[in-house]
Design a protein around this motif. Structure first.
Motif, mmCIF file in Angstrom:
data_model
loop_
_atom_site.group_PDB
_atom_site.id
_atom_site.type_symbol
_atom_site.label_atom_id
_atom_site.label_comp_id
_atom_site.label_asym_id
_atom_site.label_seq_id
_atom_site.Cartn_x
_atom_site.Cartn_y
_atom_site.Cartn_z
ATOM 1 N N GLU A 163 97.035 85.899 78.041
ATOM 2 C CA GLU A 163 96.935 85.836 76.744
ATOM 3 C C GLU A 163 97.953 84.911 75.685
ATOM 4 O O GLU A 163 99.688 85.213 75.987
ATOM 5 C CB GLU A 163 96.845 87.182 76.088
ATOM 6 N N GLY B 255 88.908 92.792 64.987
ATOM 7 C CA GLY B 255 87.758 93.142 65.621
ATOM 8 C C GLY B 255 86.742 91.836 65.968
ATOM 9 O O GLY B 255 86.328 91.244 64.969
ATOM 10 N N ARG B 256 86.074 92.457 67.052
ATOM 11 C CA ARG B 256 84.746 91.048 66.660
ATOM 12 C C ARG B 256 84.009 91.200 65.911
ATOM 13 O O ARG B 256 83.416 90.352 65.374
ATOM 14 C CB ARG B 256 84.154 91.133 68.279
ATOM 15 N N SER C 78 83.822 85.475 74.391
ATOM 16 C CA SER C 78 84.733 86.047 75.231
ATOM 17 C C SER C 78 86.197 86.958 74.583
ATOM 18 O O SER C 78 87.343 87.317 75.154
ATOM 19 C CB SER C 78 84.918 85.160 76.317
ATOM 20 N N PHE C 79 86.495 86.340 73.085
ATOM 21 C CA PHE C 79 88.009 87.188 72.548
ATOM 22 C C PHE C 79 86.803 88.431 72.221
ATOM 23 O O PHE C 79 86.570 88.933 71.887
ATOM 24 C CB PHE C 79 88.359 85.731 71.501
ATOM 25 N N GLU C 80 88.850 88.934 71.911
ATOM 26 C CA GLU C 80 88.965 90.203 71.743
ATOM 27 C C GLU C 80 89.148 90.729 70.328
ATOM 28 O O GLU C 80 88.675 91.945 69.457
ATOM 29 C CB GLU C 80 89.109 91.446 73.119
ATOM 30 N N LYS C 81 90.263 89.609 69.734
ATOM 31 C CA LYS C 81 90.874 90.664 68.677
ATOM 32 C C LYS C 81 90.950 88.560 68.076
ATOM 33 O O LYS C 81 91.235 88.311 68.927
ATOM 34 C CB LYS C 81 92.321 90.620 68.592
ATOM 35 N N SER D 52 92.966 82.404 78.792
ATOM 36 C CA SER D 52 92.829 83.072 78.101
ATOM 37 C C SER D 52 91.239 82.354 76.625
ATOM 38 O O SER D 52 91.333 81.325 76.750
ATOM 39 C CB SER D 52 94.204 83.032 76.775
#
Length: 393
Positions: A71, A88-89, A111-114, A141
């Motif tokens: 990250e 968040g998503r 795929s991103f989380e935040k 990332s």
């Protein structure tokens, strides 16, 4: 070799300018835009949007085999009044500026989380830039950023990419009515980095958006700036400069969707290349939809080849669905130093190496001045000087 055309109102030209009865945003794409990576086939390099990209150098971003393992370190400095959030998503604000148009952009969105959200409230004029630093510390990332300006807000945002990373991301710019946003995105990666990004702008009524993209580092950098309009009277200025060194692949694929009447766009990108297997790609797509009467648009790409062994692919495209326009056109040219320019300078006592530097500095000067931030301009000039030291050695 150059190709330049300008179309006055009510007329058309052949070649890479086409008048279409019907068209979609995905005109030259192998699949419709989607947030779901499963809606995109794995590219093989024969598709129009991938034919210039060395897929093996994306480190698995294109086929889903690149699992997130790291990250980047993100630091944000913002003036008072600006809100910076990590969300968040499921945040409803995400995804409004544009839908992913290729598999890597969809992979990044899936795929991103935040996500990072930077908000400038309406009627706020920032005296200092918002500065975002993205520093890669290794690994793969996936990222997402949203920059949003309320109505009649004004801001400058500088995004700095440094370090080593394999990064796929989506960046959104949402401008309220009458807002003014300038974004400077600098790609100064380490030699082995990979950066693939879609940058989407949604420009409100009578709003102004300026993008300045500067690309120096990285093994492979593939950026896809896109702009479309949420109302009439808006304007977009898309500028870029790149310095492609030996072995590097730098690709800039622009799309301006004139989907509202009486809007304007201006695109100007310039690049210099040096060294064996240096490869720059510039694709400029402009679509003027049937409802976009009164459009005024122009796109330009210039490339300066400093040494043997470098390659440039420059493809401007203009698609028009209405003859009721103010004007539209494009220009593209790639060439070497002109002997006459060097002779003129050398005849006045300037050494050959310094003469070459002066020519390249002049080539880039117009675009560097578009940045309008003294410390960033100074840093980029110094970077160009360092690149030129290598090119004339």
């Amino acid at each position: 070799m150059a190709d330049a055309q300008k179309i006055p109102a009510g007329s058309t030209a052949a070649g890479s300018i086409a008048v279409a009865a019907e068209s979609t945003v995905a005109t030259r794409m192998s699949a419709p835009p989607s947030f779901d990576v499963a809606d995109f086939p794995v590219p093989h390099g024969r598709e129009e949007e991938w034919r210039f990209t060395p897929l093996e150098r994306t480190r698995g971003l294109h086929d889903g085999s690149a699992a997130a393992t790291g990250e980047p370190k993100v630091a944000i400095t913002a003036p008072d009044g600006v809100t910076v959030e990590t969300v968040g998503r499921d945040d409803a604000r995400l995804g409004r500026a544009g839908t992913p148009v290729d598999r890597i952009a969809a992979q990044a969105y899936s795929s991103f989380e935040k996500a990072t959200v930077v908000t400038v409230p309406k009627d706020t004029q920032l005296a200092e830039p918002v500065r975002i630093s993205v520093h890669g510390e290794g690994g793969v990332s996936y990222g997402h950023q949203l920059i949003e300006l309320g109505a009649f807000a004004e801001a400058v945002v500088v995004i700095d990419h440094t370090g080593d990373a394999v990064l796929a991301e989506n960046t959104e710019y949402v401008l309220g009515d009458g807002a003014k946003l300038t974004v400077v995105s600098v790609q100064d990666w380490a030699d082995g980095a990979v950066h693939v990004a879609q940058q989407s702008a949604l420009i409100g009524r009578d709003a102004s958006f300026k993008s300045v993209i500067v690309t120096f580092g990285g093994d492979l950098v593939r950026l896809h700036p896109r702009a479309h309009y949420a109302g009439p009277g808006a304007e977009a200025e898309l500028y870029g400069l790149y310095f492609t060194d030996a072995g590097q692949h730098q690709e800039h694929r622009l799309f301006v969707d004139h989907d509202a009447p009486h809007c304007r766009s201006n695109v100007a990108y310039k690049g210099a290349l040096q060294g064996t297997d240096a490869h720059a790609v510039w694709i400029g797509d402009v679509l003027i939809r049937k409802r976009a009467e009164g459009t005024d648009t122009y796109e330009l790409n210039r490339n300066l080849v400093l040494t043997d062994g470098a390659r440039v692919d420059s493809v401007p495209n203009l698609e028009i669905e209405t003859g009721e326009i103010v004007g539209a056109g494009h220009a593209s040219a790639t060439g070497r130093f002109e002997d006459e320019q060097l002779f003129y300078l050398m005849a006045r006592g300037i050494p050959a190496d310094e003469a070459r530097r002066l020519v390249v500095r002049g080539f880039f000067a117009e675009l560097v001045q578009q940045i309008g931030i003294e410390d960033v301009e100074r840093r980029l000039i110094e970077k160009i000087e360092a690149e030129l030291e290598a090119s004339v050695a």
